[in-house]
Design an enzyme around this catalytic site. Structure first.
Site, PDB file in Angstrom:
ATOM      1  N   ASP A  13     -16.060 -36.652 -22.038  1.00  0.00           N
ATOM      2  CA  ASP A  13     -15.369 -37.934 -21.849  1.00  0.00           C
ATOM      3  C   ASP A  13     -16.089 -39.103 -22.509  1.00  0.00           C
ATOM      4  O   ASP A  13     -16.035 -40.234 -22.021  1.00  0.00           O
ATOM      5  CB  ASP A  13     -15.164 -38.232 -20.351  1.00  0.00           C
ATOM      6  CG  ASP A  13     -14.379 -37.133 -19.663  1.00  0.00           C
ATOM      7  OD1 ASP A  13     -13.517 -36.530 -20.320  1.00  0.00           O
ATOM      8  OD2 ASP A  13     -14.639 -36.880 -18.469  1.00  0.00           O
ATOM      9  N   LYS A  16     -14.257 -38.944 -27.462  1.00  0.00           N
ATOM     10  CA  LYS A  16     -14.064 -38.123 -28.672  1.00  0.00           C
ATOM     11  C   LYS A  16     -12.658 -38.297 -29.226  1.00  0.00           C
ATOM     12  O   LYS A  16     -12.459 -38.361 -30.435  1.00  0.00           O
ATOM     13  CB  LYS A  16     -14.312 -36.632 -28.344  1.00  0.00           C
ATOM     14  CG  LYS A  16     -15.730 -36.338 -27.893  1.00  0.00           C
ATOM     15  CD  LYS A  16     -15.904 -34.891 -27.471  1.00  0.00           C
ATOM     16  CE  LYS A  16     -15.167 -34.509 -26.205  1.00  0.00           C
ATOM     17  NZ  LYS A  16     -15.650 -35.170 -24.981  1.00  0.00           N
ATOM     18  N   GLY A  40      -9.570 -33.416 -21.923  1.00  0.00           N
ATOM     19  CA  GLY A  40      -8.554 -34.465 -21.885  1.00  0.00           C
ATOM     20  C   GLY A  40      -9.004 -35.528 -22.857  1.00  0.00           C
ATOM     21  O   GLY A  40      -9.952 -36.256 -22.579  1.00  0.00           O
ATOM     22  N   HIS A  41      -8.391 -35.574 -24.024  1.00  0.00           N
ATOM     23  CA  HIS A  41      -8.802 -36.515 -25.063  1.00  0.00           C
ATOM     24  C   HIS A  41      -7.767 -37.623 -25.173  1.00  0.00           C
ATOM     25  O   HIS A  41      -6.622 -37.379 -25.538  1.00  0.00           O
ATOM     26  CB  HIS A  41      -8.992 -35.789 -26.397  1.00  0.00           C
ATOM     27  CG  HIS A  41     -10.118 -34.784 -26.360  1.00  0.00           C
ATOM     28  ND1 HIS A  41     -10.490 -34.034 -27.434  1.00  0.00           N
ATOM     29  CD2 HIS A  41     -10.970 -34.442 -25.354  1.00  0.00           C
ATOM     30  CE1 HIS A  41     -11.519 -33.258 -27.089  1.00  0.00           C
ATOM     31  NE2 HIS A  41     -11.809 -33.484 -25.837  1.00  0.00           N
ATOM     32  N   GLN A 224     -15.453 -31.194 -24.281  1.00  0.00           N
ATOM     33  CA  GLN A 224     -16.567 -31.290 -23.335  1.00  0.00           C
ATOM     34  C   GLN A 224     -17.766 -31.988 -24.007  1.00  0.00           C
ATOM     35  O   GLN A 224     -17.569 -32.822 -24.864  1.00  0.00           O
ATOM     36  CB  GLN A 224     -16.963 -29.919 -22.771  1.00  0.00           C
ATOM     37  CG  GLN A 224     -15.927 -29.329 -21.817  1.00  0.00           C
ATOM     38  CD  GLN A 224     -14.770 -28.666 -22.533  1.00  0.00           C
ATOM     39  OE1 GLN A 224     -14.949 -27.800 -23.358  1.00  0.00           O
ATOM     40  NE2 GLN A 224     -13.556 -29.067 -22.204  1.00  0.00           N
TER      41      GLN A 224
HETATM   42  P1  GDP Z   1     -12.874 -37.675 -24.497  1.00  0.00           P
HETATM   43  O1  GDP Z   1     -12.615 -36.561 -23.551  1.00  0.00           O
HETATM   44  O2  GDP Z   1     -14.263 -37.660 -25.049  1.00  0.00           O
HETATM   45  O3  GDP Z   1     -11.846 -37.777 -25.584  1.00  0.00           O
HETATM   46  O4  GDP Z   1     -12.780 -39.032 -23.640  1.00  0.00           O
HETATM   47  P2  GDP Z   1     -11.630 -39.366 -22.555  1.00  0.00           P
HETATM   48  O5  GDP Z   1     -10.382 -39.670 -23.265  1.00  0.00           O
HETATM   49  O6  GDP Z   1     -11.584 -38.336 -21.493  1.00  0.00           O
HETATM   50  O7  GDP Z   1     -12.267 -40.639 -21.876  1.00  0.00           O
HETATM   51  C1  GDP Z   1     -12.604 -41.792 -22.606  1.00  0.00           C
HETATM   52  C2  GDP Z   1     -11.827 -42.967 -22.020  1.00  0.00           C
HETATM   53  O8  GDP Z   1     -12.371 -44.169 -22.511  1.00  0.00           O
HETATM   54  C3  GDP Z   1     -10.372 -42.987 -22.429  1.00  0.00           C
HETATM   55  O9  GDP Z   1      -9.621 -43.568 -21.404  1.00  0.00           O
HETATM   56  C4  GDP Z   1     -10.372 -43.880 -23.668  1.00  0.00           C
HETATM   57  O10 GDP Z   1      -9.128 -44.517 -23.888  1.00  0.00           O
HETATM   58  C5  GDP Z   1     -11.415 -44.894 -23.298  1.00  0.00           C
HETATM   59  N1  GDP Z   1     -12.181 -45.467 -24.401  1.00  0.00           N
HETATM   60  C6  GDP Z   1     -12.561 -44.886 -25.564  1.00  0.00           C
HETATM   61  N2  GDP Z   1     -13.334 -45.730 -26.283  1.00  0.00           N
HETATM   62  C7  GDP Z   1     -13.438 -46.871 -25.545  1.00  0.00           C
HETATM   63  C8  GDP Z   1     -14.133 -48.107 -25.731  1.00  0.00           C
HETATM   64  O11 GDP Z   1     -14.835 -48.336 -26.712  1.00  0.00           O
HETATM   65  N3  GDP Z   1     -14.016 -49.031 -24.739  1.00  0.00           N
HETATM   66  C9  GDP Z   1     -13.291 -48.813 -23.615  1.00  0.00           C
HETATM   67  N4  GDP Z   1     -13.238 -49.766 -22.694  1.00  0.00           N
HETATM   68  N5  GDP Z   1     -12.613 -47.656 -23.417  1.00  0.00           N
HETATM   69  C10 GDP Z   1     -12.703 -46.706 -24.366  1.00  0.00           C
HETATM   70  P1  IMO Z   2     -13.468 -33.500 -22.459  1.00  0.00           P
HETATM   71  O1  IMO Z   2     -13.189 -32.675 -23.688  1.00  0.00           O
HETATM   72  C1  IMO Z   2     -15.713 -33.866 -18.753  1.00  0.00           C
HETATM   73  C2  IMO Z   2     -16.438 -30.193 -16.481  1.00  0.00           C
HETATM   74  C3  IMO Z   2     -15.736 -29.986 -15.161  1.00  0.00           C
HETATM   75  C4  IMO Z   2     -16.795 -29.160 -14.431  1.00  0.00           C
HETATM   76  C5  IMO Z   2     -17.347 -28.278 -15.552  1.00  0.00           C
HETATM   77  C6  IMO Z   2     -16.727 -26.889 -15.608  1.00  0.00           C
HETATM   78  O2  IMO Z   2     -12.321 -34.300 -22.002  1.00  0.00           O
HETATM   79  O3  IMO Z   2     -14.720 -34.282 -22.641  1.00  0.00           O
HETATM   80  P2  IMO Z   2     -14.361 -26.010 -16.419  1.00  0.00           P
HETATM   81  O4  IMO Z   2     -12.973 -26.346 -15.969  1.00  0.00           O
HETATM   82  O5  IMO Z   2     -14.625 -26.267 -17.852  1.00  0.00           O
HETATM   83  O6  IMO Z   2     -14.782 -24.623 -16.024  1.00  0.00           O
HETATM   84  O7  IMO Z   2     -15.307 -26.982 -15.566  1.00  0.00           O
HETATM   85  O8  IMO Z   2     -17.096 -28.962 -16.755  1.00  0.00           O
HETATM   86  N1  IMO Z   2     -15.533 -30.471 -17.629  1.00  0.00           N
HETATM   87  C7  IMO Z   2     -15.442 -31.667 -18.231  1.00  0.00           C
HETATM   88  N2  IMO Z   2     -16.009 -32.857 -17.928  1.00  0.00           N
HETATM   89  N3  IMO Z   2     -14.922 -33.760 -19.842  1.00  0.00           N
HETATM   90  C8  IMO Z   2     -14.377 -32.581 -20.163  1.00  0.00           C
HETATM   91  O9  IMO Z   2     -13.689 -32.393 -21.313  1.00  0.00           O
HETATM   92  C9  IMO Z   2     -14.581 -31.472 -19.323  1.00  0.00           C
HETATM   93  N4  IMO Z   2     -14.157 -30.190 -19.325  1.00  0.00           N
HETATM   94  C10 IMO Z   2     -14.755 -29.585 -18.302  1.00  0.00           C
HETATM   95  O10 IMO Z   2     -15.479 -31.198 -14.517  1.00  0.00           O
HETATM   96  O11 IMO Z   2     -17.832 -29.994 -14.004  1.00  0.00           O
HETATM   97 MG    MG Z   3     -11.941 -36.276 -21.596  1.00  0.00          MG
END
Ligand code: GDP
Ligand code: IMO
Ligand code: MG
Length: 424
Positions: A13, A16, A40-41, A224
């Protein structure tokens, strides 16, 4: 070489999705190499938020080809939902999505086993996403997994499923007290996926290697993060794949010699969702403030993310194991309202100073993080497009990270939107 791995440098998270979407503008191909719909991207495009779980984050750019590699575990239910979501938004996947024959499938019993196991572990649960990831990779490594290619032949699918269900049903019934699954029902359901997924099934290994030879621009998108890596993360509180950069080679079938650069996506503070050690976690008002300002709720499960200060010891480890050559620093805007910001620069354990991330991750539970306090900038960063125009203390924060990790911050992200990004 025009290839780049984009790897999550912390516990996932990091942003990416935003970074890959942004860089996709100049990419020919974006390929996912591991994980599954546990990812979840998030991408914000034209003011709308999209969350992608399986399809690479280049899909919003019509010129981009997207590959789901052999290292990914695919839940066809989640995949079809995602394809439908994109089609409803008018985003055409036709001729742009390629799925590896060799990718393993997530079957209904994987999801049931994932949650049942978590339930039974109670106090020691991992806190998985419940998407069936672990059980599917277990089957892959036990050599009983069912692969995308098996969807193409009813007889094979039935045979493999029958063999699997014999064992799975016993486990479901005897160990977890669950109902047995009906083979016919699953065969019918998965054969229906065959016709839907068939147009996308490709020898992605050949496609990608040829593209690299042709000098095409390729992004390899990690899911991840490094600290969730099954080998190098905080085991056993990890996912069941290799999100680290090495996973890109095995998960796509490209040789290490074909890798150009490696970009680590780093959140300006730390978050973790699920259980496991987290040295810099803040269980106080600062932690709550970060969660609120950063909207830190899981994009896949909606769970509140645990928040804390940036852990530079962990980040330096991540830079080392991934070979990160540049950092995309995200969510720095979330720190706008702090008078002071802390960063962890060493750990203290039993009177000793640890400068490096411990190989025994159980030590992470008991050590004390040692912080350096930096001055906050205490102002909004909205509208800044040039690095030089950032406030002095924002630049000092970034410089501290660069010096500590000996890695250049080449992208600074200031909001979820594409536009609010500084590329140096
Ligand atoms: P990922 O799994 O690495 O793709 O990240 P996620 O999408 O799960 O979580 C990142 C969250 O931060 C999302 O809600 C993005 O929209 C948000 N986000 C990404 N870059 C920025 C930033 O520079 N500032 C803020 N405030 N939010 C951001
Ligand atoms: P993105 O790509 C954050 C965490 C879960 C749990 C552990 C194992 O959005 O960054 P799993 O379901 O993979 O067996 O769970 O890994 N986890 C993540 N945490 N971002 C993710 O993906 C994750 N995918 C799995 O919360 O701790
Ligand atoms: Mg994510």
């Amino acid at each position: 070489m025009n290839t780049r791995i984009i790897v999550g440098a912390q516990w996932g998270d990091e942003g990416k999705g935003k970074v890959v979407d942004l860089l996709s503008e100049k990419a020919d191909i974006v390929a996912r190499y591991q994980g599954g719909a546990n990812a979840g991207h998030t991408i914000v495009f034209q003011g709308k938020k999209f969350v992608l779980h399986l399809i690479p984050s280049g899909i919003l750019h019509p010129h981009c080809q997207c590959i789901i590699g052999n290292g990914v575990v695919i839940d066809p239910v989640a995949l079809m939902e995602e394809i439908q979501m994109l089609e409803q938004l008018g985003i055409s996947i036709e001729g742009r999505l390629f799925i590896s024959h060799k990718a393993h499938l997530i079957m209904p019993y994987h999801k049931i086993l994932d949650t049942a196991r978590e339930h039974q572990a109670a106090g020691n649960s991992i806190g998985t996403t419940g998407r069936g990831i672990g059980p599917s990779y277990i089957d892959k490594f036990s050599r009983v997994g069912i692969r995308i290619v098996d969807l193409l032949d009813r007889k094979t699918l039935e045979e493999k499923l029958r063999a699997n269900l014999e064992e799975k049903n016993t486990v479901l019934r005897k160990i977890y007290g669950k109902e047995e699954l009906n083979i016919e029902k699953i065969v019918q359901e998965y054969l229906a996926f065959d016709t839907q997924i068939d147009p996308y099934i490709t020898d992605t290994t050949a496609l990608l290697n040829q593209a690299i030879r042709d000098g095409k621009s390729v992004l390899m998108e990690g899911a991840q993060g490094a600290l969730l890596d099954v080998d190098h993360g905080t085991y056993p509180y990890v996912t069941s794949s290799n999100p680290t950069s090495g996973g890109a080679c095995t998960g796509l079938g490209v040789p290490p010699t074909s890798i150009g650069t490696i970009m680590g996506v780093v959140k300006a503070y730390s978050t973790r969702v699920g259980n496991g050690p987290f040295p810099t976690e803040l269980i106080n008002s600062d932690g709550e403030f970060l969660r609120k300002e950063g909207a830190e709720f899981g994009a896949t499960t909606g769970r509140p993310r645990r928040c804390g200060w940036l852990d530079l010891v962990a980040l330096r480890y991540s830079v080392m194991i991934n070979g990160i050559s540049e950092i995309a620093l995200t969510k720095i805007d979330v720190l706008n309202n702090f008078e002071e910001i802390k960063v962890c620069t060493e750990y203290h354990l039993d009177g000793k100073v640890l400068k490096y991330f411990p190989a025994d991750s159980s030590q992470l539970e008991t050590l004390t993080p040692h912080y350096v306090t930096l001055k906050g900038w205490n102002t909004s960063l909205a509208g800044i497009t040039n690095y030089d125009n950032l406030p002095e203390y924002t630049k000092k924060y970034i410089q501290f990270i660069e010096e500590f990790t000996e890695t250049k911050v080449s992208i600074v992200s200031l909001s979820p939107s594409r536009e609010d990004t500084i590329i140096r």
